[in-house]
Design an enzyme around this catalytic site. Structure first.
Site, short mmCIF file in Angstrom:
data_model
loop_
_atom_site.label_atom_id
_atom_site.label_comp_id
_atom_site.label_asym_id
_atom_site.label_seq_id
_atom_site.Cartn_x
_atom_site.Cartn_y
_atom_site.Cartn_z
CG HIS A 88 -0.10 -0.17 2.51
ND1 HIS A 88 0.49 -1.37 2.84
CD2 HIS A 88 0.22 0.69 3.47
CE1 HIS A 88 1.15 -1.22 3.98
NE2 HIS A 88 0.99 0.02 4.38
CG ASP A 99 -2.95 -3.87 -1.19
OD1 ASP A 99 -3.38 -4.78 -1.93
OD2 ASP A 99 -2.05 -4.05 -0.35
CG ASP A 111 -1.69 -8.09 0.18
OD1 ASP A 111 -2.00 -6.90 0.01
OD2 ASP A 111 -0.64 -8.44 0.77
CG ASP A 122 0.65 -6.39 -2.22
OD1 ASP A 122 -0.18 -5.58 -1.77
OD2 ASP A 122 1.20 -7.26 -1.52
C1 VG1 Z 1 0.59 -3.34 8.01
C2 VG1 Z 1 -0.71 -3.86 8.59
C3 VG1 Z 1 -0.64 -5.37 8.74
C4 VG1 Z 1 -0.32 -6.00 7.39
C5 VG1 Z 1 0.95 -5.39 6.83
C6 VG1 Z 1 1.27 -5.89 5.44
O1 VG1 Z 1 1.65 -3.64 8.88
O2 VG1 Z 1 -0.98 -3.24 9.83
O3 VG1 Z 1 -1.85 -5.83 9.26
O4 VG1 Z 1 -0.15 -7.39 7.51
O5 VG1 Z 1 0.83 -3.97 6.76
O6 VG1 Z 1 0.20 -5.66 4.59
P1 VG1 Z 1 2.27 -2.57 9.91
O7 VG1 Z 1 3.42 -3.27 10.56
O8 VG1 Z 1 2.64 -1.38 9.11
O9 VG1 Z 1 1.16 -2.24 10.86
V1 VG1 Z 1 0.51 -5.35 2.96
O10 VG1 Z 1 -0.94 -5.23 2.22
O11 VG1 Z 1 1.56 -4.19 3.13
O12 VG1 Z 1 1.45 -6.71 2.42
CO CO Z 2 -0.68 -5.44 0.28
#
Ligand code: VG1
Ligand code: CO
Length: 544
Positions: free
Chosen positions: A114, A278, A282, A280
């Site tokens: 994202h 988003d 997911d 990628d």
């Molecule tokens: C964030 C979200 C988490 C998610 C991660 C990856 O992490 O809070 O729930 O699994 O992004 O999602 P963080 O550590 O910034 O809170 V993605 O869609 O970036 O692969």
């Molecule tokens: Co993602």
């Protein structure tokens, strides 16, 4: 095959975060930076000689260059076959599926999800293991150790691969397959859901939809599946062409960033379903006419209705949610008499539970949900789940949500993010919170009485590995919670996330505005962490 070995020196900032290594593109372009990390991945692996590696990314700036480098490094290190998405593109769930379907040894996914893309924005890389899921912490810790001691990396002297033509080539003993990025994933979706029913409902005008691909990877997937296979009107999928900079936006499916969709869904004549994904592919945001479904509610509603979906018709074995995700799904699990697991943030913690068959569905408050069909969260899967659900129930999304709340009560939920906070201040805030934990129990603010206050630590029920310091939890006797943690995906300073949750059972109060309902908890959170006071900010950067 001509292999060249280059000497290198370690970078000290290659510790993978919640989901791989994410840095500014400019950092990844430093001499040897990408190469060091990729070589460290290979140095952490064993017995992969001659085996298959899957490669693909979300198409952001630097995707193509990085893939060409990784192809040559994988060849030099002894992989026997590379399966690459056409154009170097694979959504994260599609990559997970390809690893599983082709029984690959693992995969490298290039994405910062994202986070914005472009020459001055973010790039990312992560390694997924043979079950199709993100490498567990044990692996990412070992990988980080490798990055600190690396002295050389290997590159095969090969020409660049033509990423745009589907086909198979043999290059001095290395097999390279460029595959259609969408086809296998689309077939998998058709096996899980009742495509015939959804198609009929769309054709009969019972369901209309808009999908905002946010100029990111899901554009081609959503166009082929929603418009091509299910017959949604052309143009139902918008912002459908993936761009290297996502059109300058944050490809993050929430009401703050997917504002075009939000305007449609709260405007005149909204469609039955609105959704976004988003960078990628997911994540997912689900909206109905004049309603936003929180990801925590979405997970709970999916669990409660799973038996209406062909792939889950025989029932689900259990569910899991990340710790900050609301407790809505716990209530459903209790009613269904199935286990509910609480894991740290990040999809890697669901892998063992899914592999062991302990859970069928899982999700996070951060717009992620998924099932045992792959080992990543899956944006389009969630959209298809909801489409299948409304086709079966013949109800609006608002009615489905309200009925759910009437049965289980509502977990009113919201997340406040303070982005780009000075790292020292952010760490001080966490230390300050930790220092209060022993004295908080029993503390009273109006109706809120602290029942427990702790720092979340998780013991994996399958491999018994322990992950500590996974967020501060303050639980109240009325079921409300405040959670504080620092993001592990940001690339500038630190991001403090504050998660607010309040349980409402009273039928008259189910429809309250979340911000109003959570105002008091938000004040308590500020007293506890002093983020406004310490940073001089007056409000969060983003509220989701
Ligand atoms: C964030 C979200 C988490 C998610 C991660 C990856 O992490 O809070 O729930 O699994 O992004 O999602 P963080 O550590 O910034 O809170 V993605 O869609 O970036 O692969
Ligand atoms: Co993602």
């Amino acid at each position: 095959m001509q292999v060249k070995t280059y000497t290198t020196t370690p970078y000290d900032d290659q510790k993978p975060g919640t989901s791989g290594l994410r840095k500014k593109v400019k950092v990844f372009q430093k001499p040897g930076y990408l190469e060091n990390f990729v070589q460290s991945i290979f140095n952490s692996l064993e017995n992969f000689q001659g085996k298959t590696l899957v490669l693909g990314g979300d198409g952001r700036f630097f995707n193509r260059q990085a893939i060409q480098i990784i192809i040559k490094m994988a060849a030099a290190n002894g992989f026997g076959e590379l399966i690459i998405g056409q154009g170097g593109l694979l959504s994260t769930p599609a990559a997970s599926n390809i690893i599983r379907q082709y029984q690959a040894f693992g995969g490298i996914i290039l994405s910062a999800s994202h986070n914005p893309g472009g020459p001055d924005e973010d790039f990312g890389i992560k390694y997924n293991v043979s079950n199709g899921g993100p490498a567990p912490e044990k692996f990412t810790d070992a990988l980080y150790q490798q990055t600190k001691v690396i002295t050389s990396y290997k590159i095969a002297e090969l020409d660049d691969v033509d990423l745009d033509s589907i086909g198979e080539w043999s290059l001095e003993g290395l097999k390279i397959r460029v595959i259609d990025s969408v086809a296998d994933y689309a077939q998998l979706m058709a096996k899980i859901f009742d495509f015939e029913l959804i198609k009929q409902s769309i054709a009969a005008g019972l369901i209309t939809l808009r999908f905002d691909a946010m100029h990111a990877i899901t554009g081609p997937y959503a166009t082929q599946i929603l418009e091509g296979m299910l017959g949604a009107t052309a143009g139902s999928v918008f912002n459908a062409v993936p761009l290297e900079d996502f059109g300058g936006g944050h490809p993050d499916p929430n009401m703050a960033h997917a504002h075009e969709l939000t305007e449609i869904m709260f405007g005149d004549n909204p469609p039955t379903l609105g959704a976004a994904s988003d960078g990628d592919g997911d994540r997912n945001m689900i909206m109905g006419a004049n309603i936003f479904v929180t990801p925590s509610d979405s997970l709970a509603i999916m669990a409660a209705n799973a038996q209406l979906i062909p792939a889950y018709a025989k029932g689900i074995s259990g569910v899991a949610r990340s710790m900050p995700t609301s407790q809505a799904v716990d209530r459903v699990a209790q009613a269904l008499k199935i286990p509910c697991y609480e894991t740290p943030t990040g999809w890697k913690f669901f892998g063992n539970l899914l592999d062991a068959g302990k859970i069928t569905l899982c999700g996070e408050e951060s717009f992620g949900s998924g099932s045992n069909h792959v080992r990543e969260k899956d944006g389009l899967w969630a959209v298809l789940f909801w489409l299948n659900l409304i086709a079966r129930k013949r109800q609006s999304i608002a009615d489905i949500v309200l009925e759910h709340w009437q049965k289980y009560g509502r977990d009113i939920y919201c997340r406040h993010d303070y982005e780009a906070v000075d790292t020292t201040i952010a760490n001080d805030i966490l230390d300050f919170l930790r220092s209060q934990l022993p004295n908080l129990q029993g503390k009273v603010w109006g109706d809120y009485v602290v029942k427990y206050a702790d720092e979340f630590s998780y013991t994996d029920p399958v491999d018994h590995s322990v992950s500590s310091q996974q967020g501060i939890r303050i639980g109240f006797s009325n079921g409300s919670r405040i959670v504080f943690r620092l993001s592990g995906t940001g690339t500038i300073g630190a991001t403090l996330r504050i998660y607010l949750e309040r349980y409402e059972r009273d039928a008259q109060s189910l429809l309250q505005d979340a911000q109003v309902a959570l105002a008091e908890l938000s004040d308590i959170a500020e007293q506890l962490c002093q983020v406004k006071q310490r940073t001089g900010r007056t409000e969060p950067t983003v509220i989701t």
